[in-house]
Write an enzyme that holds these catalytic residues in place. Sequence first.
Site, short mmCIF file in Angstrom:
data_model
loop_
_atom_site.label_atom_id
_atom_site.label_comp_id
_atom_site.label_asym_id
_atom_site.label_seq_id
_atom_site.Cartn_x
_atom_site.Cartn_y
_atom_site.Cartn_z
CB ALA A 66 14.61 -10.97 1.46
N GLY A 126 5.90 -4.09 -3.22
CA GLY A 126 4.91 -4.29 -2.12
C GLY A 126 5.51 -4.94 -1.03
NE ARG A 135 19.95 -1.48 2.24
CZ ARG A 135 19.52 -2.46 1.78
NH1 ARG A 135 19.38 -3.77 2.40
NH2 ARG A 135 19.11 -2.81 0.39
CG ASP A 145 7.52 -1.79 -0.12
OD1 ASP A 145 8.19 -2.40 0.61
OD2 ASP A 145 7.94 -1.67 -1.05
CE LYS A 177 10.46 0.05 0.03
NZ LYS A 177 10.76 -0.26 -1.32
#
Lengths: 351, 351
Positions: free
Chosen positions: A147, A143, A270, A261, A198
Amino acid sequence: MAKIAVVGAGMMGSALTMPLVDAGHEVELVGSPLDDAIVASVRESGLHPKLGLPLDAPVKAWFHGEIGAALAGVDAIALGVSSAGIGWASAAIAPHARADRPIVMITKGLVWNGTTLVTLPEVVRAALPADRRESIFPAAIAGPCIAGELARRVPTCVSLTGTDRATLDRLRDLLRTPYYHLFPSTDVVGVEVCAALKNAYAMGIALAVGQHEQRGGQPGSIAMHNVESAVFAQAVFEMSRVVVALGGDASHAHGLAGVGDLDVTTNGGRTGRFGRWLGLGLSRDEAIAKMDGATLECLEILAQMRAALPTLQARGLLGVRGLPLLEHLAAVALDGAPVTLPLAAFFETPS
Amino acid sequence: MAKIAVVGAGMMGSALTMPLVDAGHEVELVGSPLDDAIVASVRESGLHPKLGLPLDAPVKAWFHGEIGAALAGVDAIALGVSSAGIGWASAAIAPHARADRPIVMITKGLVWNGTTLVTLPEVVRAALPADRRESIFPAAIAGPCIAGELARRVPTCVSLTGTDRATLDRLRDLLRTPYYHLFPSTDVVGVEVCAALKNAYAMGIALAVGQHEQRGGQPGSIAMHNVESAVFAQAVFEMSRVVVALGGDASHAHGLAGVGDLDVTTNGGRTGRFGRWLGLGLSRDEAIAKMDGATLECLEILAQMRAALPTLQARGLLGVRGLPLLEHLAAVALDGAPVTLPLAAFFETPS
């Protein structure tokens, strides 16, 4: 209050220590063989160099060679390594696996084994000692969770999945805080397929960002958002199709692990940067070179999906033209094909 | 080649003239009573002042008082007014409505009539002369389409909905170009409910943007994207619930009209700016004052939904706590309640 080990001291594993500490736990943060510099920094000054934050006092950092001491007496183990580290981590925790010690992972990926696409909780379980494999049910978190935001206590909603409801309930009780919300589901395929796919689709959305710039566009209101959002909708359409083909529930494609997500991943990171380079017209190899060695999960999942598709199609689980976007993304990212997003083929129900 | 009238010369109506011209049609662009300055500019220099583009030669601009002459002999009528202009536009085109002259609208909204939520194609149809009402089936376009992008030929995918399949096929043939892709569906409720609700939910996603700034955050990687994406996923969850409650198919919430349009709307525009002001802690009235009189569709749809909810709940179509996000957004935007996004109540299946 419990004692919880987090194995993998990168961004995501280390971010997870924040809700664990706030939930009142003692936390043993164990670096992978790639995390020595991080562990050294945390031990020396407390600072986590990638998160740019000090880790709170109840967090104790361990080098990978110390994993035996670190895991002694813990109540649960969280795996926070990247998908490339899952082999090492599975083997490293195996001797410490116990039925009353739940395992939860934030690593994402799917592995084609020649017969089916295997989720990572299954990969971890297969690495457990045979005498304990039937009594441990590795769980996973998926999900929208950047971070650096979780580490700064930004409110976060995630799916928590695993085959054993009691394990999920125990883990939710251990992990949740007023800002970290976990929504349990026993549909591992539904959640984990979306979590892995995803990355490929976020790369696809970013292609339009690069195309816009290649055509001389500047950041601003007149961009190619119409393309990005059409690709976003098609991505959700295709994710739900793959989930159903593999026996999961499409609701996850429409929820946190899919839509949620995918949305957060397009907001940076990235994968988006890599897609932008491809959209700008760089070749696959040139785009990879621009990424300074960053792990590109999108390439890994596209390779696994390409390997899987012929078999899934031959079995009648996926129509031959059921995933036009994914197939184009694989052609662009794996073969170096030019970007020509197949919008006219979107939203088709194969006859 | 056909002759097509576009009624409403604002951004969206005027943008639609671009694919119409490229499809080879003659286009009569009729301003609403609010569009006199635009019509005058287009007549004088060709420049559309809001789009910042010249309108191509086969486009002829007309003042609202000239609508009779403009509509003479057209093959189809497109309504491009805002929801506030739908009353004027419906009445203005009514005398010119004919069974062989399809009507398509890009206006979005829902109207609570005390019994049900009425879609705008139904509103237009009800305004048609009684002798023609049964033979005309107004259609509507929804999905991720920023006007300024369509006007610059950015590839665009939209849903085309209406109750009559033949009308949809005719309209798709008239409107499509290599960059404008229309996907027909006869599920008017599914498409139009999402098209209307997405404005409310886009406001909700933007609340987190404002909250981030209010807490001293700067644009950058550490924001509150986790919140935005959780709200995004819950928005899709609630949209599908409302669609199903009103008899539509949830697939539209997961497709162009739902996920796609919600994504494009969060990429900019006035709804997002308004949500940001609320997230920054401005009162409802202060936030409205910041918007310089811009139409706020989000307030209109929230008011209609609030009026509708008690009846829909009493009929058992929606659970009492089935739309916690929408109810919070109504409290914030209509009543001035403080922003406290109810993340812990997300993704619940009411028992």
